[in-house]
Design an enzyme around this catalytic site. Structure first.
Site, PDB file in Angstrom:
ATOM      1  N   ILE A 199     145.018  -6.570  24.038  1.00  0.00           N
ATOM      2  CA  ILE A 199     144.710  -7.695  23.156  1.00  0.00           C
ATOM      3  C   ILE A 199     145.974  -8.035  22.354  1.00  0.00           C
ATOM      4  CG2 ILE A 199     143.200  -8.572  21.338  1.00  0.00           C
ATOM      5  CD1 ILE A 199     141.185  -6.381  22.109  1.00  0.00           C
ATOM      6  N   ASP A 200     146.471  -9.236  22.582  1.00  0.00           N
ATOM      7  CA  ASP A 200     147.748  -9.642  21.977  1.00  0.00           C
ATOM      8  C   ASP A 200     147.667 -11.132  21.654  1.00  0.00           C
ATOM      9  OD1 ASP A 200     150.443  -9.275  21.175  1.00  0.00           O
ATOM     10  OD2 ASP A 200     151.119 -10.110  23.080  1.00  0.00           O
ATOM     11  N   ILE A 201     146.830 -11.446  20.670  1.00  0.00           N
ATOM     12  CA  ILE A 201     146.485 -12.846  20.398  1.00  0.00           C
ATOM     13  C   ILE A 201     146.971 -13.264  19.016  1.00  0.00           C
ATOM     14  CG2 ILE A 201     144.577 -14.473  20.097  1.00  0.00           C
ATOM     15  CD1 ILE A 201     142.985 -12.807  22.106  1.00  0.00           C
TER      16      ILE A 201
END
Length: 220
Positions: free
Chosen positions: A142-144
């Site tokens: 998760i890299d938002i």
């Protein structure tokens, strides 16, 4: 390439555009490498790639190599995907989800993500994708971000529970967060409290100047 050589002295911007979601996007030669930046932060191939590579190393490159499927929520220029494919030599399926079609166009044009055979790129909202997919994964990254802002839904129980439900037993979540304020620190502390005995959670502060990583293993 002259621009590449000059970039060791000074960053050389080669492309700039706006998008409806990320406003300002820039592709720049910096220290001999192409990087993708938003207005105020690195999106791919700079400090962000270093941070995520450290997170993958915490999980273990050899372990990751044996995973059957990986989901990347927030592709940007695809630096973590390049790390998986080029450095870890991951051969199985990668699904990358990115809400900004302009970012995907830049990722394909400048970083050749569309040439990676085991990668499926999906132009969709990560929240919506997590709700509707029927797939299961061994690793969820998760890299938002929208510039320096992290959407609130990432830290809400509804999203967290749905992500957890997509994770195979003994699978991992790698969650990259940005910590700029005391409020961000408290947000991350609350997030870490949401995982009970069926998960093993580790937090890695100050991976880069403002990055704090979580690795979360599903035990049961």
């Amino acid at each position: 390439m002259l621009q590449k050589l000059l970039s060791y002295l000074i960053p050389i911007n080669i492309h700039k555009q706006n998008s409806d979601i990320n406003k300002s996007l820039e592709v720049t030669w910096n220290n001999g490498k192409l990087v993708l930046d938003s207005k105020n932060t690195n999106y791919s191939y700079g400090s962000l790639q270093r941070a995520l590579k450290k997170g993958l190393r915490f999980i273990g490159f050899e372990r990751i190599k044996n995973f059957e499927s990986i989901l990347v929520l927030g592709v940007a220029g695809g630096s973590v995907i390049k790390t998986l494919v080029e450095e870890i030599k991951y051969k199985n399926k990668i699904t990358g989800v990115e809400i900004d079609k302009n970012v995907l166009e830049l990722a394909n044009q400048f970083f050749q993500l569309n040439e990676i055979e085991n990668l499926e790129l999906v132009n969709d909202d990560a929240f919506e994708y997590v709700l509707k997919t029927k797939e299961k994964y061994d690793l969820i990254i998760i890299d938002i971000f929208q510039d320096t802002v992290m959407p609130n839904f990432l830290f809400e129980d509804f999203f967290i529970n749905h992500v957890n439900s997509l994770l195979n037993l003994n699978g991992f979540i790698l969650f990259n967060t940005m910590v700029l304020t005391e409020k961000d620190k408290e947000r991350n502390k609350l997030y870490s409290s949401k995982f009970k005995e069926q998960y093993s959670l580790r937090m890695y502060p100050k991976i880069e100047e403002h990055n704090e990583l979580f690795t979360i293993k599903k035990l049961s």
